[in-house]
Design an enzyme around this catalytic site. Structure first.
Site, PDB file in Angstrom:
ATOM      1  N   SER A 262       3.911   9.177  -6.284  1.00 52.01           N
ATOM      2  CA  SER A 262       2.577   8.346  -6.736  1.00 52.01           C
ATOM      3  C   SER A 262       2.984   7.206  -7.528  1.00 52.01           C
ATOM      4  CB  SER A 262       1.707   9.267  -7.264  1.00 52.01           C
ATOM      5  OG  SER A 262       2.250   9.823  -8.365  1.00 52.01           O
ATOM      6  N   ASP A 263       3.821   7.553  -8.779  1.00 51.89           N
ATOM      7  CA  ASP A 263       3.878   6.396  -9.530  1.00 51.89           C
ATOM      8  C   ASP A 263       5.095   5.413  -9.191  1.00 51.89           C
ATOM      9  OD1 ASP A 263       6.011   8.333  -9.960  1.00 51.89           O
ATOM     10  OD2 ASP A 263       5.846   8.459 -11.991  1.00 51.89           O
ATOM     11  N   CYS A 264       6.033   5.820  -8.361  1.00 50.90           N
ATOM     12  CA  CYS A 264       6.929   4.944  -7.607  1.00 50.90           C
ATOM     13  C   CYS A 264       6.137   3.847  -6.900  1.00 50.90           C
ATOM     14  CB  CYS A 264       8.130   5.712  -6.956  1.00 50.90           C
ATOM     15  SG  CYS A 264       9.120   6.488  -8.076  1.00 50.90           S
TER      16      CYS A 264
ATOM     17  N   GLU B 210       4.164   1.617  -9.135  1.00 54.06           N
ATOM     18  CA  GLU B 210       4.817   0.641  -9.761  1.00 54.06           C
ATOM     19  C   GLU B 210       5.582  -0.401  -8.734  1.00 54.06           C
ATOM     20  OE1 GLU B 210       4.550   0.360 -12.790  1.00 54.06           O
ATOM     21  OE2 GLU B 210       4.035   2.302 -13.445  1.00 54.06           O
TER      22      GLU B 210
END
Length: 700
Positions: free
Chosen positions: A458-460, A463
């Site tokens: 999710s965060d990759c 970003e």
């Protein structure tokens, strides 16, 4: 254990009696983000493939990069940093990075190499030995779960075994010291589940010592609350090959070396050990997360009733066939890169057992193991993943844009190459047999490392899409990713939210936290299911906030609902003292940065929000006398802020970002922190590695 030992890697000097390879012959090859180290044998090879500044930097050699004018302002410091960092960019546009720390990874690989008859290059043997001895605790002779942890049975038994398999003599003084500590801790029978598994594979323990890992669990209907598809992805992808191997009870045939290890790792003669009675034996140093009475009861039933009386051969055949099918799906969907360095060697071993030494699957696994290996001044280690390529590249782009430097001509080539890398590494299709493989959709996502590894994070993804949108909307930069591909990334982010409003890492939560009653690992906590993470939730919120500035009409209502629920979770996750607990970095500092950034993205700042003021005050209260922040990994273990004895550049930067995002009104603490960061910058623009910055699953 002193941090001076734990942090020594930044200024490592080999012992005079240490055997070393010629570091001028090592080269890092980067193929679409796949990073592998190669040792050149001839002078002709070294002439035709010169060593780059990046090679030299990662190996701890002099880079030859020039000294820069001393930075008199924070922005000048950023410029110096970019001057240095740009020289480390690899040809595809990404950056290489050591992602080490865990000390339980190399032994699993070395055991797998040994039992699968995989030749180990002599230069690997040499540098792995160097690394393991460099990370041996000089006081007690042992090894811990990670490089800053106290010595444990897991770390000591497994790294001792690895060194013996690599050819180190039992009577080497450092080995004698390690063996003495292991004896004091009761020997290898007091190791946790994973240690007993690997030693049974090697034939040094009997399988009776391993608590049951029945593959029949994979035959449970999907609606069953404990079905493995509901587990956290790392847990289920480790349990999958582990259960297959356990069911086969496959062990390497005894040989002279394993016979010696049978005598060296225990406190009594091997033939006198009742291995079955030691299923639950564990050293207090390893028992971070004791097994529950519920799990112990289930294990007793499995050992004493299910396996001897009820487990039919036809059921075993079905279970093994299904787990083998899922192992094949994992291999194919990751191009044999696998999720990580634990299930990778286990899948390798499963393929060896099922298909033989010269099979295609075994050959592919043999070559893919190099993806996890990294060479540095201390020697060769095993990274916690096959890299952090997408993550680091995304943040580099964002840093340059946020600093207002993206339109400077000298940084344009670096940024375009970085954008080319992100374009190439975005995942463009879903998995084969996605539902059968229990995989989350991934079209449009970015993985943590490479496209081949191919797991949505999710965060990759957040970003990555932030970096692309930021850069592509600056005049003069090419639009390499179409609107459709950016929409694909947003579509994936909108699938990552849990009922709580928070976001997990690889996929939404599939099971109850009560599943932790079945956590058999003993050394790790919060590993059975996905959880909400402030860091992942924040990344999704800030990505969606940026996206709507440039694409105001795409899924507008869905994004608004997602953000409202996510922000409600972030507010709820804040503790009474103003802090947030972080799971992917150390710890309260890391999560505080992300949480305050997400609130700022929707206009919630110090001047208008009591919760933001409390979050800022928590950080201000932790600032050290030199202006920096320093938080110990023990915060992750205990859930209580633990001050490091020294301030840390990385955590100081996180705290500054948090305070600046929140528009903290007093500039004094921020200026003092930035002065500290600038003073620690080296003359060539770099900062040296200090203490570890991340501990996962509370303990590694």
């Amino acid at each position: 254990m002193g941090d001076s030992w734990a942090e020594k890697s930044s200024s490592y000097t080999p012992n005079v009696d240490e055997q070393r390879t010629d570091y001028s012959r090592w080269r890092l090859l980067d193929e679409h983000g796949r990073q592998t180290w190669h040792y050149l044998q001839t002078d002709e090879e070294t002439r035709s493939w010169p060593q780059s500044a990046a090679d030299k930097y990662h190996l701890g050699l002099a880079t030859g990069l020039p000294d820069l004018p001393p930075a008199k302002t924070p922005l000048a410091s950023v410029d110096n940093a970019l001057s240095f960092f740009s020289q480390l960019q690899l040809p595809p546009g990404n950056w290489g990075c050591e992602y080490g720390g865990p000390m339980f990874l190399l032994p699993g690989l070395i055991v797998t190499w040994y039992v699968t008859e995989t030749p180990i290059p002599e230069v690997y043997r040499t540098e792995i030995r160097n690394y393991l001895f460099a990370r041996q605790n000089p006081q007690d002779g042992g090894w811990g779960l990670h490089i800053e942890a106290e010595s444990s049975v897991f770390g000591t038994a497994m790294n001792y075994t690895a060194l013996r398999l690599l050819g180190t003599a039992a009577e080497e003084p450092k080995m004698i010291k390690a063996r003495g500590l292991l004896n004091q801790m009761g020997g290898a029978v007091n190791g946790p589940h994973w240690a007993k598994f690997w030693l049974s594979v090697l034939g040094v323990c009997k399988w009776d010592v391993v608590n049951p890992v029945p593959p029949e669990l994979w035959l449970l209907p999907d609606w069953v609350p404990i079905a493995p598809w509901r587990w956290w992805i790392h847990m289920r992808q480790v349990f999958l090959p582990m259960s297959f191997i356990y069911s086969r009870r496959w062990s390497h045939p005894p040989d002279p070396l394993t016979s010696q290890l049978r005598q060296e790792l225990f406190t009594q003669p091997f033939d006198s050990i009742d291995f079955l009675s030691h299923r639950n034996s564990i050293s207090p140093r390893d028992n971070f997360h004791p097994k529950t009475w519920f799990l112990n009861t289930i294990n007793w039933v499995l050992v004493n009733v299910w396996i001897p009386y009820l487990r039919t051969s036809s059921l075993v055949d079905r279970a093994e066939a299904w787990t083998w099918n899922l192992i094949q799906r994992e291999d194919e969907n990751t191009e044999y890169a696998n999720l990580g360095p634990v299930n990778g060697p286990m899948n390798f071993l499963a393929c060896y057992i099922q298909e033989g030494s010269n099979s295609y699957s075994v050959r592919r696994h043999r070559e893919r193991m190099d993806d996890f290996l990294w060479v540095k001044a201390e020697g060769m280690l095993m990274n916690g993943t096959n890299g952090v390529q997408n993550w680091d590249t995304s943040f580099l782009i964002q840093a340059v844009v946020e600093a207002g430097l993206a339109q400077e001509h000298k940084w344009r080539p670096m940024l375009i190459k970085a954008l080319e890398y992100l374009e190439d590494s975005q995942i463009r299709e879903d998995c084969r047999d996605q539902e059968v493989s229990y995989r989350h959709p991934r079209k449009g996502a970015w993985a943590f490392s490479t496209k081949d590894q191919g797991y949505t994070v999710s965060d990759c993804t957040a970003e990555g899409v932030k970096a692309v949108v930021m850069l592509q909307n600056i005049p003069g930069f090419p639009r390499m990713l179409s609107d459709e591909r950016i929409h694909d990334a947003i579509d994936i982010l909108l699938t990552m939210q849990n009922a709580s409003g928070g976001c997990s890492s690889y996929e939404p939560t599939r099971g109850s936290e009560y599943m932790e009653y079945l956590n058999a690992a003993e050394v790790f906590g919060r590993i059975m299911v996905e959880y909400d993470y402030p860091e992942c939730t924040t990344a999704c919120v800030t990505a969606l906030s940026l996206f709507t500035q440039h694409y105001p009409n795409y899924r507008k209502d869905d994004i608004a609902v997602f953000k409202e629920r996510a922000l409600a979770y972030i507010r709820k996750a804040q503790r009474a003292d103003g802090s947030w607990y972080g799971s992917w970095g150390i710890c309260f500092t890391y999560a505080g940065m992300f949480a305050l950034e997400s609130l700022a993205s929707v206009g919630e700042i110090y001047s208008n929000s009591e919760r933001v003021r409390r979050g800022c005050q928590f950080l201000i209260d932790k600032q050290m006398d030199d202006g920096g922040w320093g938080e110990s990994y023990r915060s992750c273990e205990t859930g209580v802020y633990s001050q490091h004895e020294n301030s840390q550049v990385v955590q100081t930067a996180w705290a500054c970002i948090a305070l600046m995002e929140a528009e903290y009104p007093d500039k004094g603490p921020i200026e003092k922190a930035l002065t500290m960061i600038t003073k620690r910058q080296q003359t060539n623009g770099e900062w040296l590695q200090e203490a570890i910055e991340g501990v996962f699953n509370k303990s590694w």
